[in-house]
Write an enzyme that holds these catalytic residues in place. Structure first.
Site, PDB file in Angstrom:
ATOM      1  N   LYS A  53       0.839  -1.202   0.000  1.00 44.96           N
ATOM      2  CA  LYS A  53       0.000   0.000   0.000  1.00 44.96           C
ATOM      3  C   LYS A  53       0.874   1.252   0.000  1.00 44.96           C
ATOM      4  CE  LYS A  53      -3.896  -2.395   2.081  1.00 44.96           C
ATOM      5  NZ  LYS A  53      -4.640  -2.816   3.279  1.00 44.96           N
ATOM      6  N   GLN A  97      -4.850  -1.724   9.446  1.00 47.88           N
ATOM      7  CA  GLN A  97      -4.877  -3.058   8.832  1.00 47.88           C
ATOM      8  C   GLN A  97      -5.560  -4.054   9.773  1.00 47.88           C
ATOM      9  OE1 GLN A  97      -3.898  -3.645   5.688  1.00 47.88           O
ATOM     10  NE2 GLN A  97      -4.295  -5.822   5.771  1.00 47.88           N
ATOM     11  N   ASP A 120     -11.120   3.162   4.092  1.00 48.89           N
ATOM     12  CA  ASP A 120     -11.480   1.744   4.059  1.00 48.89           C
ATOM     13  C   ASP A 120     -12.996   1.572   4.010  1.00 48.89           C
ATOM     14  OD1 ASP A 120      -9.680  -0.343   3.952  1.00 48.89           O
ATOM     15  OD2 ASP A 120      -9.149  -0.231   6.081  1.00 48.89           O
TER      16      ASP A 120
HETATM   17  N1  GUN Z   1      -7.445  -6.831   5.953  1.00 51.44           N
HETATM   18  C1  GUN Z   1      -7.826  -7.527   4.846  1.00 51.44           C
HETATM   19  N2  GUN Z   1      -8.375  -6.704   3.934  1.00 51.44           N
HETATM   20  C2  GUN Z   1      -8.344  -5.470   4.464  1.00 51.44           C
HETATM   21  C3  GUN Z   1      -8.773  -4.191   3.989  1.00 51.44           C
HETATM   22  O1  GUN Z   1      -9.308  -4.019   2.893  1.00 51.44           O
HETATM   23  N3  GUN Z   1      -8.559  -3.162   4.835  1.00 51.44           N
HETATM   24  C4  GUN Z   1      -7.996  -3.326   6.056  1.00 51.44           C
HETATM   25  N4  GUN Z   1      -7.846  -2.263   6.833  1.00 51.44           N
HETATM   26  N5  GUN Z   1      -7.600  -4.487   6.528  1.00 51.44           N
HETATM   27  C5  GUN Z   1      -7.769  -5.553   5.733  1.00 51.44           C
END
Ligand code: GUN
Length: 294
Positions: A53, A97, A120
């Site tokens: 990311k 995350q 998100d």
């Molecule tokens: N863990 C797995 N997929 C995601 C996501 O799209 N966002 C976040 N914050 N954590 C994740």
């Protein structure tokens, strides 16, 4: 005829190129879109995602900040980091995350992220907006990416039977909301299956569009897919493979080789939904940054 491959990698690349001029325009107005990613703990898969990311942000000229806390960090420590980022003018998008360690209440963390920075789309206010079809809500990156893949590969969702396997808050539920929306990439008849669904194959065989996000390697086999269906595989599973340098390889939730003999189109793993997720996160961060241009 073997299925057409829907390359998330190619669509993601195309969309990132489209984003560049928009980022340059924002920068010219004094706003460099900035994304903060917070990781608690040392989960290896999460570490990989977080690194990807940050790199993706830099590759398109955005600002990124990664905050890593030890697995033993307290909820208050995490909330303090979020509070700082909520008030940092260089940061327009914040994501924590998931999953967080068990001693931290996930819902409290998601609620703490400022709604305008919740790229998100996991804050209850954004969840509500997306569920009620309000375009102002941030759409969670993975289902948003799947919707873009369908639109950009010419799959007509209107009136289609869309079956989603998996009811997670990250993929299954918001995917259902997006496919139910009115308009492009929506207007589908949506069914959501999960671990308690009776005779899963009988339901998936009705799908014109089958989206699988359950986290079980090769769960969906050829006999579960209607000939001519479009199959989107959101799963990323590690399976042991001594022939690989790392000792494992990544596979989806769909048995790719056999299903691609009956499906009209299918996404590979890797190179399918994964690259789209990060791209849509960048999109959401640019959308967030736009709010700060006077
Ligand atoms: N863990 C797995 N997929 C995601 C996501 O799209 N966002 C976040 N914050 N954590 C994740």
């Amino acid at each position: 005829m073997p299925a057409k491959i829907i390359s998330g990698k190619a669509i993601a690349q195309e969309m990132r190129e489209e984003l560049r001029p928009e980022i340059e325009t924002l920068k010219a107005k004094g706003v460099t879109p900035g994304l903060a990613v917070v990781l608690v703990g040392e989960d290896p898969a999460s570490q990989v995602y977080v690194r990807m990311k940050g790199k993706a942000c830099e590759a398109v000229g955005m600002h990124s900040e990664t905050v890593v806390l030890p697995a033993a960090a307290t909820q208050d420590e995490l909330l303090a980091v979020i509070d700082r980022l909520n008030n940092d003018a260089a940061i327009h998008g914040i994501l924590c995350q998931l999953p967080v360690p068990d001693h931290i209440e996930e819902a409290a963390v998601l609620r703490a992220i400022r709604v305008e920075k919740d790229v998100d789309g996991f804050h209850p206010e954004n969840v509500g907006k997306v569920a009620s079809g309000d375009p102002a809500g941030f759409r969670p990156a993975t289902p948003y990416g799947v919707q873009q893949m369908l639109i950009r590969s010419g799959v007509d969702t209107r009136g289609a039977n869309a079956v989603i396997v998996g009811r997670s808050n990250i993929v299954g539920r918001p995917m259902a909301s997006l496919l139910l929306q009115r308009g492009e990439g929506g207007d589908a008849t949506v069914t959501v299956c999960h671990s308690r669904t009776k005779d899963l194959g009988a339901v998936t065989r009705e799908a014109d569009i089958l989206i699988v996000a359950i986290g079980k390697a090769d769960l969906v086999t050829r006999d579960m897919v209607k000939p001519g269906a479009v199959v989107i595989d959101v799963g990323v599973n590690r399976v042991d493979d001594p022939s690989k340098e790392k000792g494992y390889r990544l596979v989806g939730d769909v048995a790719f080789d056999e299903v691609s003999e009956v499906a009209a189109a299918i996404t590979p793993v890797p190179g399918g939904v994964g690259p789209m997720t990060i791209t849509m996160l960048l999109y959401n961060t640019v959308q967030a940054a736009r709010q700060w241009v006077l």
